[in-house]
Enzyme design. Structure first.
Site, PDB file in Angstrom:
ATOM      1  N   SER A 119      65.580  -6.560  12.898  1.00 31.01           N
ATOM      2  CA  SER A 119      66.060  -6.212  14.236  1.00 31.01           C
ATOM      3  C   SER A 119      65.708  -4.746  14.549  1.00 31.01           C
ATOM      4  O   SER A 119      64.550  -4.353  14.404  1.00 31.01           O
ATOM      5  CB  SER A 119      67.567  -6.480  14.312  1.00 31.01           C
ATOM      6  N   ASP A 129      66.298 -17.686  16.906  1.00 29.13           N
ATOM      7  CA  ASP A 129      66.656 -16.337  17.353  1.00 29.13           C
ATOM      8  C   ASP A 129      66.316 -16.214  18.839  1.00 29.13           C
ATOM      9  O   ASP A 129      65.154 -16.152  19.215  1.00 29.13           O
ATOM     10  CB  ASP A 129      65.867 -15.319  16.521  1.00 29.13           C
ATOM     11  N   HIS A 132      69.690 -14.871  15.593  1.00 27.97           N
ATOM     12  CA  HIS A 132      69.253 -13.531  15.198  1.00 27.97           C
ATOM     13  C   HIS A 132      69.859 -13.096  13.861  1.00 27.97           C
ATOM     14  O   HIS A 132      69.225 -12.399  13.074  1.00 27.97           O
ATOM     15  CB  HIS A 132      69.641 -12.547  16.305  1.00 27.97           C
TER      16      HIS A 132
END
Lengths: 382, 382
Positions: free
Chosen positions: B157, B322, B355
């Site tokens: 991320s 995600d 995610h």
């Protein structure tokens, strides 16, 4: 087209009020002794009262579905692009009714109304309502107007949930149901977004446990955040990218907490606007109405069994980019209807706008609704 | 497997502090005269200092990436499942560094630190930092540790954005970059979620324009809502449905604003926990770090040109569900790298968790990272 818009408007409209003195018992067990519903009508009810269409509103809308007010010409009805003479919901043919639901904040009895038992605003004491409560009170409005059976009950999103509930609560009173951008219940993710909105409102110090009217304030900060969250879910990711992308308002980063990106501006604007006119207690309740809607719950989770009583014919419409109530969810409804051999037309419109598509003037979508309602009109003795 | 977990932990760890007396000029133009970075290390730096891996943290994590503290054994590092002896990031082979970024709230200099120029907490005066500022200060930490070149820089991320920035800011200092669950920039929708979080915090009356430390309060209400919004975007819709569905805590609706659904409980719990320990000013800045990250911006929007200077080899990993940083976004990075004939391995892991998958112990994902880093180790003279 622009030049013809005026010719296809229902023109100046005025809200009416229906007063109901008979108590209504809500799903939660609470009883409202008396209440008012504000509504508008467009077009003319025919002699045998067979051409009425009830338009149910979604989250933040109202009875003001079409036309404009004489003293406020910019306040155009929320579904004006689809309702009017020659429009898909053709007021030359149909008598169209918009109604503000119980618990609303546009004139119908709701949290900011005075509770006759106490002489003070209902506030926190106003019960949590449900789709079924709304349908039950809408049925009383139909009685009041002398409408035994609707040519159609229609709505988008939460409005579509009401149309769906109508078909099973009053099967004999609905000839057609137009169920647009709907879901048979909210997903965990849908509920999660609602819960964020609620927590934003409830934790706003100006909320005062729901009794903010008496403090002369409104929980605007909370409402603002709630509305911003909502708006994210109304638009598709792609539509947001197309409309706003990463466009910087000042061409470069400000390295501050001012608005850098166009999307921030848009959300703040929507939030501010909403917080000025919408009642927080109503918003809280409407999110609960959504969360609780689940017709299959009383039937062991079997949606087909829940929808079995319906006698209506259905038009079910979904939009490809709607990630709030995706086409999959509409197909669950279609499958359940087909399981009962109910008559269903289903269309999945390839539209880029996400959930908001049901409110927009998409040519294919509007042609579909127009064609369907023309067919419905074929069965009406004018 | 459970019995073997202890054997594969780095065990008890202790944070260290590096103090930097040389001023750093940030992207925004502000200068920080002196600052501290808190970091942890696991494993042993080899003789030629060639086995170091820098682990960059994402939104709310810290330097505490693995192991546990002697006085707080339940506080296990945020990426402990992947870092340790015999784990994919194998501390028998690698010297792993976790660092709390500048502007953080876990010990590194940040908004709640005392500004030496004023003798009071930085608060609102702490500048808005960027990924590039973080990388520049991490490079100083590398200098401090005598590490000229990393075997790998890795993160998920926002952490992956730092790894990506490393490869272009210090091409000769990164042999491999592991870019997991990343995007080359935020979409309008991503920014929108961040803006909601920011507005929740900024409009909390306890925020006091960012100088709440001196008022003895923290804007917990805002942080709570911000974290709830975040959590919705970390999980996939399906994963939320599987984990929580429409399960009612009390078996039936309460018709109130208590928690009805399990998902509400989960979000409130996450929000409350976060609001207790995280600094609001740090959260605000980290969302801005995300919003501003856009390496292509200085290259006319051309990501390939932005990534041209990189000399590293890349492992890019995305997760099918995600929706925050979808596989499409990772593929943009891969395409830009390939355009430059950079060496890239790309894997799209079919994982249900959204995610958050990058933080979870998914066997295929972990095997992939393990295999990649084994290959990297092959090039190290131990």
């Amino acid at each position: 087209m622009d030049g013809s818009i005026d010719n296809r408007s229902v023109g100046v409209v005025a809200p009416q009020v229906a007063r109901f003195a008979e108590p209504v018992r809500l799903r939660c067990g609470a009883v409202i002794d008396e209440y008012e519903l504000v509504f508008e009508t467009y077009g003319t009810l025919n002699a045998d009262r067979s051409n009425a269409i009830l338009v149910c509103h979604a989250l933040n809308a109202s009875h003001h579905a079409a036309g404009q007010y004489a003293d406020d010409p910019h306040n155009v009805g929320w579904w004006d692009n689809i309702i009017g003479p020659g429009k898909p919901v053709d007021t030359n043919r149909y008598f169209v009714i918009g109604v503000n639901n119980l618990g609303g904040c546009h004139g119908s009895t709701g949290p900011k109304s005075v509770n006759p038992r106490t002489g003070r605003p209902w506030g926190a004491q106003f019960p949590v309502v449900t789709v079924e409560d709304w349908v039950a009170t809408q049925a009383r409005l139909a009685d009041h107007l002398g409408i035994r059976r609707f040519a159609a009950v229609m709505g988008g999103s939460l409005g579509a949930m009401q149309a769906l509930a109508w078909t099973v609560m009053f099967p004999e009173r609905v000839r057609h149901a137009l169920v647009i951008a709907c879901a048979p219940n909210l997903s965990a993710q849908n509920i999660a977004f609602n819960e964020v909105a609620r927590q934003a409102i409830i934790t706003d110090p100006d909320f005062h446990g729901g009794d903010y009217y008496e403090h002369g304030v409104t929980p605007k900060r909370g409402l603002r955040v709630a509305r911003m969250v909502g708006h994210i879910t109304y638009l598709s990711d792609d539509e947001m990218a197309n409309k706003f992308g990463r466009q910087l308002k000042q061409g470069r980063p400000t390295y501050s907490f001012d608005t850098d990106f166009e999307i921030e501006s848009y959300l703040r604007h929507q939030g501010n606007k909403f917080a000025e006119y919408f009642d927080a207690n109503t918003y809280l309740r409407i999110t609960k109405v959504l969360d609780y809607f689940d017709p299959a719950l009383d039937h062991g989770g079997n949606l087909a069994r829940a929808l079995a009583p319906a006698q209506a014919r259905f038009l079910v419409v979904s939009f490809t980019t709607d990630w709030r109530f995706s086409p999959d969810r509409s197909r669950e409804i279609v499958t359940a209807l087909l399981h009962n051999r109910h008559h269903v037309t289903y269309a999945e419109i390839d539209a880029p706008h996400g959930h908001d598509a049901f409110l927009l003037d998409d040519a294919r979508y509007h042609r579909l609704v127009a064609a369907y309602l023309e067919r419905v009109a074929g069965g009406i003795v004018a």
